[in-house]
Design an enzyme around this catalytic site. Structure first.
Site, PDB file in Angstrom:
ATOM      1  N   LYS A  90     -20.095  35.336 -32.713  1.00 15.54           N
ATOM      2  CA  LYS A  90     -19.426  35.246 -31.410  1.00 15.54           C
ATOM      3  C   LYS A  90     -19.668  33.943 -30.656  1.00 15.54           C
ATOM      4  CE  LYS A  90     -19.461  40.172 -30.423  1.00 15.54           C
ATOM      5  NZ  LYS A  90     -19.996  41.183 -29.523  1.00 15.54           N
ATOM      6  N   GLY A 120     -35.308  34.553 -30.435  1.00 14.32           N
ATOM      7  CA  GLY A 120     -34.876  34.261 -29.068  1.00 14.32           C
ATOM      8  C   GLY A 120     -35.446  32.957 -28.515  1.00 14.32           C
TER       9      GLY A 120
END
Ligand code: ADP
Ligand code: MG
Length: 396
Positions: A197, A377
């Protein structure tokens, strides 16, 4: 970046509080992948060999500030002790009398692991009082958990402000690799951003087009860019509402003279499944039922040629659905070439991201690249150009 160096620290007779990432995968109480335990060994050995008591701080899972027995870190002590080839004492709490008693009982060079720091609500709140309770246990603080450095928690940030603070050896290696890839890279520098995405990687794309000489966009997000440019992408996955954003990113790239490489040919199939019929085609040959699942050979070859002209590569996100062959072909071909160039010394190649690590392992090049970050992350936030609180707090 100005950091204190552990190598020159006075360690003899001192107690070092060492933040590690022991949030390991577990099945039936056993560690199924000990990569994170191994990552901590150089720092532990170093401190221990210099005569310091080594006190390990870590979190496990998400107990949310309460004592949850199933989320105890106790199970890590034995596998860690085996890897270290020395005993590891375990304390039932990470602060207070229990922790202090275990630390007092260590000899110089001894190692203790403290219970899950997230059993205390003060950890994730970065509560100054909790940080002070941690700091009271040691003389110096070492952070060897880059993967937890994007969180401003008491054991990653607060305590670092209260004691002389140092990066651990693994943290230092990671910071040096990342700095070489994006901080002060040898140019030209090329990036590859793939994955599914655009919406999850907006900040990342925005930051990279301002810093890189070339950026290849692949994976599902390339479909959104191709759509935004007016190409017919058939039944491909795309975020059509992100078309304006995609065009803005292309504009920003142009303004920064960052050359964008989008696929010039693609591999399509009617379903995202193993064993389906697939074909490689040009951008004008995509039909209504086709889904783009990988970049084509021409795109891969062009990207390989572009990498060969660069001195540095930074990579996040696969070029196709690499979990389902043959849609791994572009990712594997480019990864092999990056591995070959990095191994020969011609290219600094740094890759990171959960699925990207899996893709590099799948291509068999994880050991050939200059550095593969497993920090998840923290790696992505660093690629987005964000300051990592756990790293900031270590600066001298
Ligand atoms: P990372 O975890 O390394 O940051 P992402 O999670 O962003 O990477 O992306 C990985 C996922 O993107 C993979 O599961 C892969 O199957 C998917 N992907 C790649 N290309 C496509 C595509 N053309 N269509 C749909 N999904 C894709
Ligand atoms: Mg992912």
């Amino acid at each position: 970046m100005p950091f204190r160096s552990l190598e020159t620290a006075d360690l003899k007779g001192k107690t070092a509080l060492v933040r590690v990432d022991f949030n390991v995968p577990v099945e039936n109480g056993a560690v199924t992948d000990d990569t994170r335990l191994r990552a901590a060994l150089p720092t532990i050995h170093f401190l221990s060999s210099k005569g310091a008591k080594v006190v390990l701080l870590a979190h496990f899972d998400r107990p949310k500030g309460k004592r949850v027995p199933e989320m105890s870190l106790g199970f890590v002590a034995e596998p860690l002790s085996k890897l270290l080839e020395q005993p590891v004492a375990f304390a039932d709490d990470c602060v207070g009398a229990d922790a202090k008693a275990v630390i007092d009982g260590l000899e110089a060079g001894g190692v203790a692991l403290l219970e899950n720091v997230r059993f205390h609500a003060g950890e994730e709140k970065n509560d100054p009082e909790f940080a002070a309770q941690l700091a009271a246990l040691g003389d110096l603080y070492v952070n060897d958990a880059f993967s937890a450095a994007h969180r401003a928690h008491a054991s990653t940030e607060g305590v670092a402000r209260l004691l002389p603070a140092y990066p651990g050896l693994s943290m230092q290696r990671e910071l040096e690799a990342l700095d070489a890839a994006l901080g002060q890279p040898q140019r030209p520098v090329i990036g590859i951003v793939g994955g599914s995405k655009v919406s999850t990687k907006l900040d990342l794309l925005q930051n990279l087009v301002g810093k890189l000489d070339k950026l290849a966009i692949g994976g599902g997000m390339a479909n959104t860019f191709l759509f935004a440019q007016g190409h017919d992408i058939g039944a491909s996955f795309a975020e059509k509402d992100m078309a304006d954003t995609a065009r803005e990113i292309l504009e920003k790239a142009k303004a920064n003279t960052c050359e964008i490489l989008l696929p010039i040919d693609v591999v399509v199939a009617e379903k995202m499944e193993a064993g389906v019929a697939s074909r490689t085609c040009g951008l004008g040959e995509i039909t209504d039922v086709d889904r783009i699942l990988d970049a084509g050979t021409k795109s891969a070859d062009r990207l390989i040629a572009a990498i060969a002209q660069c001195k540095t590569l930074i990579w996040n996100g696969p070029l196709g659905v690499f979990e389902i062959p043959p849609f791994d072909a572009a990712t594997v071909a480019v990864a092999k070439e990056a591995g070959r160039l990095a191994k020969s010394g011609a290219l600094i190649a740094v890759a990171g991201g959960g699925d990207t690590v899996a893709a590099m392992n799948h291509a068999g090049v994880a050991g050939e690249l200059t550095f593969v970050s497993t920090a998840g992350g923290a790696f992505l936030e660093w690629m987005e150009g964000k300051a990592l609180p756990g790293v900031e707090a270590l600066q001298a």
